[in-house]
Motif scaffolding. Sequence first.
Motif, PDB file in Angstrom:
ATOM      1  N   MET A 100       0.613  -1.243   0.155  1.00 51.80           N
ATOM      2  CA  MET A 100       0.049   0.170   0.655  1.00 51.80           C
ATOM      3  C   MET A 100       0.622   0.893   0.226  1.00 51.80           C
ATOM      4  SD  MET A 100      -2.607   1.279   0.195  1.00 51.80           S
ATOM      5  CE  MET A 100      -3.976   0.252  -0.033  1.00 51.80           C
ATOM      6  N   MET A 101       0.738   2.433  -0.460  1.00 49.03           N
ATOM      7  CA  MET A 101       1.318   2.964  -0.614  1.00 49.03           C
ATOM      8  C   MET A 101       0.672   4.675  -1.054  1.00 49.03           C
ATOM      9  SD  MET A 101       4.417   2.050  -2.936  1.00 49.03           S
ATOM     10  CE  MET A 101       5.114   3.393  -3.624  1.00 49.03           C
ATOM     11  N   SER A 102      -0.705   4.457  -0.244  1.00 50.14           N
ATOM     12  CA  SER A 102      -1.474   5.046   0.141  1.00 50.14           C
ATOM     13  C   SER A 102      -1.800   5.690   1.664  1.00 50.14           C
ATOM     14  CB  SER A 102      -2.942   5.580  -0.600  1.00 50.14           C
ATOM     15  OG  SER A 102      -2.901   5.891  -2.008  1.00 50.14           O
ATOM     16  N   ASP A 103      -1.949   6.886   2.051  1.00 51.29           N
ATOM     17  CA  ASP A 103      -3.128   6.297   3.365  1.00 51.29           C
ATOM     18  C   ASP A 103      -4.303   5.867   3.953  1.00 51.29           C
ATOM     19  OD1 ASP A 103      -3.376   6.518   6.235  1.00 51.29           O
ATOM     20  OD2 ASP A 103      -4.154   8.872   6.126  1.00 51.29           O
ATOM     21  N   ALA A 104      -4.527   4.745   4.272  1.00 49.71           N
ATOM     22  CA  ALA A 104      -4.890   3.852   3.543  1.00 49.71           C
ATOM     23  C   ALA A 104      -6.408   3.508   6.138  1.00 49.71           C
ATOM     24  CB  ALA A 104      -4.909   2.420   3.871  1.00 49.71           C
ATOM     25  N   SER A 105      -5.533   4.857   6.691  1.00 47.31           N
ATOM     26  CA  SER A 105      -6.030   4.519   7.544  1.00 47.31           C
ATOM     27  C   SER A 105      -7.884   5.076   7.964  1.00 47.31           C
ATOM     28  CB  SER A 105      -5.570   5.720   8.752  1.00 47.31           C
ATOM     29  OG  SER A 105      -5.358   6.872   7.810  1.00 47.31           O
ATOM     30  N   ASN A 106      -7.982   5.611   6.682  1.00 44.04           N
ATOM     31  CA  ASN A 106     -10.111   5.687   6.280  1.00 44.04           C
ATOM     32  C   ASN A 106     -10.987   4.780   5.715  1.00 44.04           C
ATOM     33  OD1 ASN A 106      -9.419   7.605   9.155  1.00 44.04           O
ATOM     34  ND2 ASN A 106      -8.715   9.227   7.083  1.00 44.04           N
ATOM     35  N   MET A 107      -9.639   3.427   4.687  1.00 45.53           N
ATOM     36  CA  MET A 107     -10.171   3.031   3.657  1.00 45.53           C
ATOM     37  C   MET A 107     -11.278   2.439   4.719  1.00 45.53           C
ATOM     38  SD  MET A 107      -7.565   2.479   1.051  1.00 45.53           S
ATOM     39  CE  MET A 107      -6.585   4.222   0.471  1.00 45.53           C
ATOM     40  N   ILE A 108     -11.807   1.367   4.130  1.00 44.40           N
ATOM     41  CA  ILE A 108     -13.155   0.392   4.375  1.00 44.40           C
ATOM     42  C   ILE A 108     -13.140  -0.454   2.918  1.00 44.40           C
ATOM     43  CG2 ILE A 108     -15.287   0.024   5.030  1.00 44.40           C
ATOM     44  CD1 ILE A 108     -15.871   3.013   5.840  1.00 44.40           C
ATOM     45  N   GLY A 109     -12.719  -1.622   3.748  1.00 47.07           N
ATOM     46  CA  GLY A 109     -12.677  -2.666   2.499  1.00 47.07           C
ATOM     47  C   GLY A 109     -11.105  -2.600   1.632  1.00 47.07           C
ATOM     48  N   GLY A 110     -11.297  -3.104   0.545  1.00 44.63           N
ATOM     49  CA  GLY A 110      -9.701  -2.748   0.145  1.00 44.63           C
ATOM     50  C   GLY A 110      -9.403  -4.691   0.478  1.00 44.63           C
ATOM     51  N   GLU A 111     -10.335  -5.154   0.585  1.00 43.58           N
ATOM     52  CA  GLU A 111      -9.468  -6.681   1.367  1.00 43.58           C
ATOM     53  C   GLU A 111      -9.642  -7.361  -0.018  1.00 43.58           C
ATOM     54  OE1 GLU A 111     -12.781  -5.456   1.646  1.00 43.58           O
ATOM     55  OE2 GLU A 111     -13.153  -6.668   4.487  1.00 43.58           O
ATOM     56  N   THR A 112      -8.356  -8.653  -0.281  1.00 47.59           N
ATOM     57  CA  THR A 112      -7.735  -9.911  -1.181  1.00 47.59           C
ATOM     58  C   THR A 112      -9.561 -10.467  -0.849  1.00 47.59           C
ATOM     59  OG1 THR A 112      -6.002  -8.663  -1.556  1.00 47.59           O
ATOM     60  CG2 THR A 112      -6.277 -10.631  -2.841  1.00 47.59           C
TER      61      THR A 112
ATOM     62  N   VAL B 291      -9.174 -11.065   3.292  1.00 45.23           N
ATOM     63  CA  VAL B 291      -7.571 -10.643   3.436  1.00 45.23           C
ATOM     64  C   VAL B 291      -7.704  -9.365   3.834  1.00 45.23           C
ATOM     65  CG1 VAL B 291      -5.629 -11.094   3.401  1.00 45.23           C
ATOM     66  CG2 VAL B 291      -6.719 -13.196   2.758  1.00 45.23           C
ATOM     67  N   ARG B 292      -7.476  -8.638   4.965  1.00 49.81           N
ATOM     68  CA  ARG B 292      -7.856  -7.208   4.742  1.00 49.81           C
ATOM     69  C   ARG B 292      -6.776  -6.764   4.440  1.00 49.81           C
ATOM     70  NH1 ARG B 292      -4.168  -4.919   9.421  1.00 49.81           N
ATOM     71  NH2 ARG B 292      -4.023  -7.197  10.978  1.00 49.81           N
ATOM     72  N   GLY B 293      -7.091  -5.470   3.751  1.00 50.38           N
ATOM     73  CA  GLY B 293      -5.484  -4.752   2.672  1.00 50.38           C
ATOM     74  C   GLY B 293      -5.288  -4.387   3.893  1.00 50.38           C
ATOM     75  N   PRO B 294      -3.944  -3.502   3.382  1.00 46.01           N
ATOM     76  CA  PRO B 294      -2.711  -3.687   3.867  1.00 46.01           C
ATOM     77  C   PRO B 294      -2.782  -1.708   4.605  1.00 46.01           C
ATOM     78  CG  PRO B 294      -1.864  -3.817   1.469  1.00 46.01           C
ATOM     79  CD  PRO B 294      -2.994  -4.283   1.617  1.00 46.01           C
ATOM     80  N   GLN B 295      -2.017  -0.927   4.885  1.00 49.00           N
ATOM     81  CA  GLN B 295      -1.466  -0.021   5.629  1.00 49.00           C
ATOM     82  C   GLN B 295      -0.679   0.644   4.584  1.00 49.00           C
ATOM     83  OE1 GLN B 295      -4.239   1.949   7.663  1.00 49.00           O
ATOM     84  NE2 GLN B 295      -4.963  -0.205   7.798  1.00 49.00           N
ATOM     85  N   MET B 296      -0.683   1.894   4.955  1.00 47.66           N
ATOM     86  CA  MET B 296       0.411   2.267   4.343  1.00 47.66           C
ATOM     87  C   MET B 296       1.997   1.969   4.641  1.00 47.66           C
ATOM     88  SD  MET B 296       1.936   6.032   2.610  1.00 47.66           S
ATOM     89  CE  MET B 296       1.292   7.279   3.609  1.00 47.66           C
ATOM     90  N   GLY B 297       2.425   1.190   3.715  1.00 49.07           N
ATOM     91  CA  GLY B 297       4.205   0.464   3.595  1.00 49.07           C
ATOM     92  C   GLY B 297       3.904  -0.576   3.760  1.00 49.07           C
ATOM     93  N   SER B 298       2.572  -1.353   4.251  1.00 52.22           N
ATOM     94  CA  SER B 298       2.551  -2.920   5.166  1.00 52.22           C
ATOM     95  C   SER B 298       1.887  -3.368   3.099  1.00 52.22           C
ATOM     96  CB  SER B 298       1.251  -3.001   5.682  1.00 52.22           C
ATOM     97  OG  SER B 298       2.130  -2.156   7.100  1.00 52.22           O
ATOM     98  N   ALA B 299       2.435  -4.670   3.680  1.00 53.07           N
ATOM     99  CA  ALA B 299       2.179  -5.624   2.621  1.00 53.07           C
ATOM    100  C   ALA B 299       1.529  -6.606   2.838  1.00 53.07           C
ATOM    101  CB  ALA B 299       4.199  -5.896   2.226  1.00 53.07           C
ATOM    102  N   ILE B 300       1.116  -7.696   1.566  1.00 54.27           N
ATOM    103  CA  ILE B 300       0.465  -8.846   1.808  1.00 54.27           C
ATOM    104  C   ILE B 300       1.345 -10.060   0.502  1.00 54.27           C
ATOM    105  CG2 ILE B 300      -1.448  -8.266   2.569  1.00 54.27           C
ATOM    106  CD1 ILE B 300      -2.879  -9.136  -0.424  1.00 54.27           C
TER     107      ILE B 300
END
Length: 321
Positions: free
Chosen positions: A179-191, A203-212
């Motif tokens: 994830m390259m964006s600020d995802a702290s207010n994102m809902i969804g974005g799962e795989t 599987v929940r989506g990653p926050q900024m700088g995090s990976a799956i």
Amino acid sequence: MYGLKAKPILTEQLRPISHSAPQPTFNAATHLNFIPPANVLTLKDISLPEDVGISPLAVSEPFPLFSEEAIRIMRGEIFTNEVWENCLFSTEFAGCQLRGHCPKYAPFMYDAWKDPKTLSIISKITGVDLIPNMDYEIGNINISVRDGLEGATETAATQEAPPVTKWHYDSYPIVCVVMMSDASNMIGGETAVRTGSGEVLKVRGPQMGSAILLQGRYISHQALAALGGSERITMITSFRPRDPFVRDDSVLTSIRPISHHSELYYQWTKYRVEVMEERLRGMLKVLEEQHRADRPTDVKRIKEFLKEQEEWLAGTNQEII
Ligand SMILES: [Fe+2]
């Protein structure tokens, strides 16, 4: 309504005019921010045969990988006029993708993914010694941007995120999504992944700088839309086994429409021939050693090996269209 369909023109707002200041070089000691995933789902966990892929891993939970500083530098590398003029692909599958910017336009990003420390992290989680599939597949960027109006009309009542991709398998064995964006207010974005018994797991989506990490070549999956946040930028790098003798089912099916063919086919042919070269050298060594030791020629093994190489070459050729 959902506003996550990419509109490349809107991304203008994200682009700096230019950057000419010298960029820092990647330093694993400061630019990695790795914390192992708390949990990973294995193939066994999702009722798939354990030999279906090259790794026991199906999909990992999000885990911190890059520091905020590293993400900031990478974003600086991709939001340049050169990258947008030379590396932008817009298709029905993904409205706004940047591809092929490594290493030429994004040396920091390239070094980040080639760094032995990064590769050892990816390899340790998946249990397979991995390297990026080809330079072309380092740091593929997917961008969704929505305008203010759509964001404003979205309500908390919005529950189910719609898919942003169809159910599919990837072209390469293992992918890492950052994830390259600020995802702290994102809902969804799962795989969403489909289990062997037909259930769907999210599987929940990653926050900024995090990976799956996902063994996408062997697991049917789809990305679900993320709501909230004005932009969603993900970076996807694809991997293959470093060892030329480990199975590698890479294809170019989903890649051809989003690549400059001259460069893609150069890199593809080069990697496939290099793998073949190493296999032939290895085979020759064994053949000669056994002969020198007065052992009988292992005809059965030779024929199996040659058959595999015929299939490798045929597969290599088939993918070039
Ligand atoms: Fe995928």
